[in-house]
Design a protein around this motif. Structure first.
Motif, PDB file in Angstrom:
ATOM      1  N   VAL A  46       1.015   9.537   4.809  1.00  0.00           N
ATOM      2  CA  VAL A  46       0.861   8.274   4.085  1.00  0.00           C
ATOM      3  C   VAL A  46      -0.191   7.417   4.780  1.00  0.00           C
ATOM      4  CG1 VAL A  46       2.018   6.167   3.331  1.00  0.00           C
ATOM      5  CG2 VAL A  46       3.228   8.357   3.201  1.00  0.00           C
ATOM      6  N   ASN A  55      -3.745   8.473   4.203  1.00  0.00           N
ATOM      7  CA  ASN A  55      -4.209   8.235   2.846  1.00  0.00           C
ATOM      8  C   ASN A  55      -4.386   6.771   2.493  1.00  0.00           C
ATOM      9  OD1 ASN A  55      -4.476  10.833   1.160  1.00  0.00           O
ATOM     10  ND2 ASN A  55      -2.696  11.174   2.456  1.00  0.00           N
ATOM     11  N   ILE A  56      -3.724   5.877   3.219  1.00  0.00           N
ATOM     12  CA  ILE A  56      -3.876   4.449   2.910  1.00  0.00           C
ATOM     13  C   ILE A  56      -4.684   3.710   3.974  1.00  0.00           C
ATOM     14  CG2 ILE A  56      -1.786   4.406   1.499  1.00  0.00           C
ATOM     15  CD1 ILE A  56      -0.357   2.939   3.792  1.00  0.00           C
ATOM     16  N   GLU A  58       1.624   6.408  -7.132  1.00  0.00           N
ATOM     17  CA  GLU A  58       0.592   7.326  -7.619  1.00  0.00           C
ATOM     18  C   GLU A  58       0.906   8.789  -7.304  1.00  0.00           C
ATOM     19  OE1 GLU A  58      -3.042   5.883  -5.879  1.00  0.00           O
ATOM     20  OE2 GLU A  58      -3.101   4.149  -7.215  1.00  0.00           O
ATOM     21  N   HIS A  59       1.691   9.021  -6.246  1.00  0.00           N
ATOM     22  CA  HIS A  59       2.031  10.389  -5.802  1.00  0.00           C
ATOM     23  C   HIS A  59       3.532  10.451  -5.569  1.00  0.00           C
ATOM     24  CE1 HIS A  59      -2.277  10.710  -4.985  1.00  0.00           C
ATOM     25  NE2 HIS A  59      -2.162   9.591  -4.296  1.00  0.00           N
ATOM     26  N   PHE A  61       0.885   4.081  -2.914  1.00  0.00           N
ATOM     27  CA  PHE A  61       0.721   5.509  -2.637  1.00  0.00           C
ATOM     28  C   PHE A  61       1.819   6.320  -3.328  1.00  0.00           C
ATOM     29  CE2 PHE A  61       1.913   9.269  -0.221  1.00  0.00           C
ATOM     30  CZ  PHE A  61       0.721   9.975  -0.208  1.00  0.00           C
ATOM     31  N   PHE A  62       3.082   5.917  -3.152  1.00  0.00           N
ATOM     32  CA  PHE A  62       4.188   6.679  -3.728  1.00  0.00           C
ATOM     33  C   PHE A  62       4.281   6.511  -5.245  1.00  0.00           C
ATOM     34  CE2 PHE A  62       5.546   6.992   0.682  1.00  0.00           C
ATOM     35  CZ  PHE A  62       6.004   8.298   0.729  1.00  0.00           C
ATOM     36  N   GLU A  69       0.831  -1.206   0.000  1.00  0.00           N
ATOM     37  CA  GLU A  69       0.000   0.000   0.000  1.00  0.00           C
ATOM     38  C   GLU A  69       0.868   1.260   0.000  1.00  0.00           C
ATOM     39  OE1 GLU A  69      -3.309   0.083  -0.352  1.00  0.00           O
ATOM     40  OE2 GLU A  69      -3.319  -2.103  -0.443  1.00  0.00           O
ATOM     41  N   ILE A  70       1.959   1.215   0.734  1.00  0.00           N
ATOM     42  CA  ILE A  70       2.895   2.339   0.762  1.00  0.00           C
ATOM     43  C   ILE A  70       3.466   2.581  -0.628  1.00  0.00           C
ATOM     44  CG2 ILE A  70       5.164   3.088   1.598  1.00  0.00           C
ATOM     45  CD1 ILE A  70       4.412   1.682   4.293  1.00  0.00           C
TER      46      ILE A  70
END
Length: 86
Positions: free
Chosen positions: A31, A34-35, A21-22, A18-19, A14-15
């Motif tokens: 982080v 958002n997750i 996508e961003h 996130f990174f 998931e981390i």
């Protein structure tokens, strides 16, 4: 998305998502928010991923390293990663 790594926790994927996508610098708290995970847990996992050379940490701001970007792109095999628990 990144490949399965034996020592990764579920949150690690998931981390990375996130990174992926961003492509930004972010605190563990941002982080985690958002997750949908606990910020202390995300912070521990980011430190482990930092130890493996996948993230850098500058004053609590985590960013993907070039090695981390290569990993996301599938250019790094598991045997090239250092398990932070070993």
């Amino acid at each position: 998305m990144v490949q399965h790594i034996s020592w990764f926790s579920n949150v690690d994927y998931e981390i990375f998502l996130f990174f992926e996508e961003h492509d930004i610098g972010a605190t563990a708290k941002v982080v985690a928010y958002n997750i949908g995970y606990d910020s202390n847990y995300v912070n521990r996992r980011l430190r482990a991923l930092e130890s493996a050379g996948l993230f850098s940490n500058d004053g609590g701001i985590y960013e993907l390293t070039d090695f981390g970007r290569e990993f996301i792109e599938g250019e790094v095999d598991e045997d090239e990663l250092t398990d932070p628990d070993s």
